[in-house]
Motif scaffolding. Structure first.
Motif: not given
Length: 269
Positions: A233-245
């Protein structure tokens, strides 16, 4: 001049003698072949011992010519073809059982109990099923509603939990599911994977979870890799903009438990 003529006469005579010897040799061979073909050879003759050979116990007599009306090798075809087909069927069933084992299952008979998911795609086609035991995967709790990635579409929930199809049982093979999470302006999306169990290979070319920033198509995993596979499991992911796919892909081969991810929207710093 006379000497040259004499030499040519001797050479011509030698050639004629060689030709005559070859002709006599070919004539003798043709007479032998003619005598052979004129001989009436019939394996059905009661005096012929062609069929009088020793058979091993249980070995069929493929060349029994008692029936004069039977086509040549007819009995051989009737006996050999079904035996060959049965061998091919047995080999095919072994391959199917091996496919069940590769996917973490085991073969059971139709009447046997299966503590898990039963599939008829493997093992013997008509005499068994592949039993996939229940996967020992966690069922975490996340704030918000549970969302299956097979629902697809665009999600605008401020928080929730996304899971693969069939979780915690095995996901389907040859699947391709996509989902998009959109947040308001000046917000980003944090994603925490709570469970991960996908087929592993070095480049994640078989089964993988792809999490990318929708606008930039940049991966959010380690070293900005878009694909995630295996069970680390990777660490917590954080998006760069306001949308994730989110994109979940599986191939024809090994199937495992899948994934669960909690997400929430947080103000951009």
């Amino acid at each position: 001049m006379k000497f040259h003529c004499f030499l040519l006469f001797l050479l011509g005579g030698a050639l004629q003698l060689c030709g005559a010897a070859e002709y006599l040799s070919q004539k003798a061979e043709s007479e032998i072949e003619a005598d052979f073909y004129q001989d009436d050879i019939d394996s059905r003759d009661v005096d012929d011992d062609y069929d009088d050979y020793d058979l091993e116990e249980g070995e069929p007599d493929y060349f029994d010519d008692e029936d004069a009306s039977e086509q040549p090798f007819g009995r051989f075809r009737r006996a050999a073809v079904p035996d060959t087909m049965s061998r091919l069927i047995r080999r095919h069933e072994k391959i199917r059982a091996h496919g069940c084992k590769l996917r973490g299952g085991f073969c059971v008979q139709p009447g046997e109990a299966c503590d898990g998911e039963r599939a008829q795609k493997f093992c013997a086609k008509y005499h068994g099923h592949c039993c996939f035991p229940a996967w020992d995967l966690p069922m975490p709790e996340c704030p918000g509603r549970e969302i299956n990635i097979t629902d697809g579409g665009v999600i605008t929930d401020t928080e929730g939990m996304i899971m693969s199809r069939g979780y915690p049982n095995i996901y389907d093979r040859n699947s391709h599911d996509t989902m998009v999470i959109n947040a308001p302006e000046n917000y980003v999306i944090e994603i925490e994977l709570k469970a991960l169990d996908l087929e592993y290979d070095s480049f994640c070319n078989h089964d993988y979870l792809r999490i990318v920033d929708t606008a930039t198509n940049r991966g959010l995993g380690w070293f900005n890799e878009p694909r995630i596979c295996g069970d680390v499991i990777p660490p917590v992911l954080r998006s760069l903009t306001n949308s994730v796919t989110f994109e979940m892909v599986s191939d024809y081969n090994i199937q495992k438990g899948g994934f669960i991810a909690c997400f929430r929207m947080v103000p951009r710093e």
